[in-house]
Design a protein around this motif. Structure first.
Motif, PDB file in Angstrom:
ATOM      1  N   ALA A  23      43.640  57.781  38.772  1.00  0.00           N
ATOM      2  CA  ALA A  23      42.303  58.290  38.097  1.00  0.00           C
ATOM      3  C   ALA A  23      42.476  58.005  36.626  1.00  0.00           C
ATOM      4  O   ALA A  23      41.526  57.493  35.805  1.00  0.00           O
ATOM      5  CB  ALA A  23      41.823  59.351  38.189  1.00  0.00           C
ATOM      6  N   ALA A  24      43.668  58.476  36.013  1.00  0.00           N
ATOM      7  CA  ALA A  24      43.670  58.453  34.633  1.00  0.00           C
ATOM      8  C   ALA A  24      43.947  56.889  34.143  1.00  0.00           C
ATOM      9  O   ALA A  24      43.507  56.516  32.825  1.00  0.00           O
ATOM     10  CB  ALA A  24      45.145  58.994  34.184  1.00  0.00           C
ATOM     11  N   GLU A  25      44.224  56.165  34.952  1.00  0.00           N
ATOM     12  CA  GLU A  25      44.319  54.524  34.744  1.00  0.00           C
ATOM     13  C   GLU A  25      42.893  53.783  35.072  1.00  0.00           C
ATOM     14  O   GLU A  25      43.045  52.819  34.806  1.00  0.00           O
ATOM     15  CB  GLU A  25      45.652  54.099  35.507  1.00  0.00           C
ATOM     16  N   GLY A  26      42.069  54.644  35.394  1.00  0.00           N
ATOM     17  CA  GLY A  26      40.863  54.051  35.735  1.00  0.00           C
ATOM     18  C   GLY A  26      40.857  53.114  37.126  1.00  0.00           C
ATOM     19  O   GLY A  26      39.927  52.217  37.032  1.00  0.00           O
ATOM     20  N   ARG A  27      41.593  53.426  37.969  1.00  0.00           N
ATOM     21  CA  ARG A  27      41.622  52.877  39.224  1.00  0.00           C
ATOM     22  C   ARG A  27      41.711  53.643  40.295  1.00  0.00           C
ATOM     23  O   ARG A  27      41.794  55.023  40.117  1.00  0.00           O
ATOM     24  CB  ARG A  27      42.859  51.682  39.584  1.00  0.00           C
ATOM     25  N   THR A  28      41.271  53.210  41.673  1.00  0.00           N
ATOM     26  CA  THR A  28      41.403  53.897  42.829  1.00  0.00           C
ATOM     27  C   THR A  28      42.339  53.669  43.772  1.00  0.00           C
ATOM     28  O   THR A  28      42.748  52.500  43.722  1.00  0.00           O
ATOM     29  CB  THR A  28      39.772  54.133  43.476  1.00  0.00           C
ATOM     30  N   LEU A  29      42.861  54.781  44.513  1.00  0.00           N
ATOM     31  CA  LEU A  29      43.846  54.254  45.389  1.00  0.00           C
ATOM     32  C   LEU A  29      43.418  53.774  46.653  1.00  0.00           C
ATOM     33  O   LEU A  29      42.158  54.044  46.960  1.00  0.00           O
ATOM     34  CB  LEU A  29      44.764  55.312  45.698  1.00  0.00           C
ATOM     35  N   PRO A  30      43.942  52.912  47.459  1.00  0.00           N
ATOM     36  CA  PRO A  30      43.550  52.714  48.888  1.00  0.00           C
ATOM     37  C   PRO A  30      43.518  53.870  49.602  1.00  0.00           C
ATOM     38  O   PRO A  30      44.066  54.941  49.132  1.00  0.00           O
ATOM     39  CB  PRO A  30      44.449  51.770  49.395  1.00  0.00           C
ATOM     40  N   PRO A  31      42.686  54.058  50.689  1.00  0.00           N
ATOM     41  CA  PRO A  31      42.503  55.192  51.534  1.00  0.00           C
ATOM     42  C   PRO A  31      44.024  55.403  52.016  1.00  0.00           C
ATOM     43  O   PRO A  31      44.788  54.549  52.239  1.00  0.00           O
ATOM     44  CB  PRO A  31      41.680  54.975  52.810  1.00  0.00           C
ATOM     45  N   ARG A  32      44.375  56.768  52.227  1.00  0.00           N
ATOM     46  CA  ARG A  32      45.405  57.251  52.869  1.00  0.00           C
ATOM     47  C   ARG A  32      45.610  56.753  54.365  1.00  0.00           C
ATOM     48  O   ARG A  32      44.521  56.426  54.829  1.00  0.00           O
ATOM     49  CB  ARG A  32      45.755  58.776  52.585  1.00  0.00           C
ATOM     50  N   GLU A  33      46.956  56.987  54.649  1.00  0.00           N
ATOM     51  CA  GLU A  33      47.212  56.628  56.234  1.00  0.00           C
ATOM     52  C   GLU A  33      46.137  57.258  56.985  1.00  0.00           C
ATOM     53  O   GLU A  33      45.488  58.362  56.728  1.00  0.00           O
ATOM     54  CB  GLU A  33      48.384  57.096  56.596  1.00  0.00           C
ATOM     55  N   VAL A  56      53.834  69.554  52.498  1.00  0.00           N
ATOM     56  CA  VAL A  56      53.632  69.867  51.262  1.00  0.00           C
ATOM     57  C   VAL A  56      53.965  68.878  50.284  1.00  0.00           C
ATOM     58  O   VAL A  56      53.239  68.250  49.326  1.00  0.00           O
ATOM     59  CB  VAL A  56      54.169  71.235  50.811  1.00  0.00           C
ATOM     60  N   ALA A  57      55.131  68.054  50.446  1.00  0.00           N
ATOM     61  CA  ALA A  57      55.529  67.276  49.458  1.00  0.00           C
ATOM     62  C   ALA A  57      54.697  66.173  49.548  1.00  0.00           C
ATOM     63  O   ALA A  57      54.318  65.168  48.601  1.00  0.00           O
ATOM     64  CB  ALA A  57      57.114  66.894  49.869  1.00  0.00           C
ATOM     65  N   GLU A  58      54.392  65.567  50.781  1.00  0.00           N
ATOM     66  CA  GLU A  58      53.699  64.435  51.061  1.00  0.00           C
ATOM     67  C   GLU A  58      52.268  64.590  50.231  1.00  0.00           C
ATOM     68  O   GLU A  58      51.711  63.751  49.658  1.00  0.00           O
ATOM     69  CB  GLU A  58      53.502  64.040  52.539  1.00  0.00           C
ATOM     70  N   GLU A  59      51.632  65.670  50.587  1.00  0.00           N
ATOM     71  CA  GLU A  59      50.315  66.091  49.971  1.00  0.00           C
ATOM     72  C   GLU A  59      50.422  66.121  48.431  1.00  0.00           C
ATOM     73  O   GLU A  59      49.430  65.666  47.765  1.00  0.00           O
ATOM     74  CB  GLU A  59      49.728  67.295  50.788  1.00  0.00           C
ATOM     75  N   ASN A  60      51.454  66.480  47.954  1.00  0.00           N
ATOM     76  CA  ASN A  60      51.403  66.872  46.602  1.00  0.00           C
ATOM     77  C   ASN A  60      51.621  65.339  45.959  1.00  0.00           C
ATOM     78  O   ASN A  60      51.163  64.971  44.877  1.00  0.00           O
ATOM     79  CB  ASN A  60      52.552  67.628  46.187  1.00  0.00           C
ATOM     80  N   ALA A  61      52.511  64.557  46.752  1.00  0.00           N
ATOM     81  CA  ALA A  61      52.610  63.115  46.106  1.00  0.00           C
ATOM     82  C   ALA A  61      51.353  62.490  46.053  1.00  0.00           C
ATOM     83  O   ALA A  61      51.149  61.644  45.260  1.00  0.00           O
ATOM     84  CB  ALA A  61      53.629  62.351  46.868  1.00  0.00           C
ATOM     85  N   ARG A  62      50.590  62.506  47.108  1.00  0.00           N
ATOM     86  CA  ARG A  62      49.240  61.972  47.218  1.00  0.00           C
ATOM     87  C   ARG A  62      48.217  62.333  46.031  1.00  0.00           C
ATOM     88  O   ARG A  62      47.615  61.540  45.375  1.00  0.00           O
ATOM     89  CB  ARG A  62      48.710  62.175  48.486  1.00  0.00           C
TER      90      ARG A  62
END
Length: 107
Positions: free
Chosen positions: A68-78, A54-60
């Protein structure tokens, strides 16, 4: 190192070293070539893994919202999440606990 978790209650679960180390640390065990998880410790171990998932999923989710708030996208998750890596061992623990059998590795 490769971990081969064994129990008389279920089929073997094999994990590569880093994944096995991570799961063992989550349940409060020191990664080692040999070890045991006693049936009495299994409910707490399952709960610890579920909390870590749950902690890992919430952190992601938070990281995605921040990006998204900064207008960028994250690299794909593991490719494989903790939930996917730990699920076979969690199922083994549930079965082993139900039958009162320990889980061992390296023996």
């Amino acid at each position: 190192m490769i971990y081969k978790f064994r129990s008389k209650a279920a089929g073997d679960v094999i994990m590569m070293g880093p994944s096995g180390d991570q799961v063992l640390r989550i349940i409060g065990k020191t990664p080692a070539p040999k070890g045991i998880i006693e049936p009495a410790a299994m409910p707490a171990a399952v709960q610890a893994i579920e909390q870590a998932i749950v902690a890992e999923e919430n952190a992601r989710k938070q990281a995605e919202a921040d990006a998204a708030a900064e207008g960028r996208t994250l690299p794909p998750r593991e490719a494989v999440t903790l939930r996917q890596r730990a699920w076979p061992l969690v199922e083994m623990m549930k079965r082993a606990h139900g039958e009162g059998k320990e889980i061992v590795w390296g023996v």
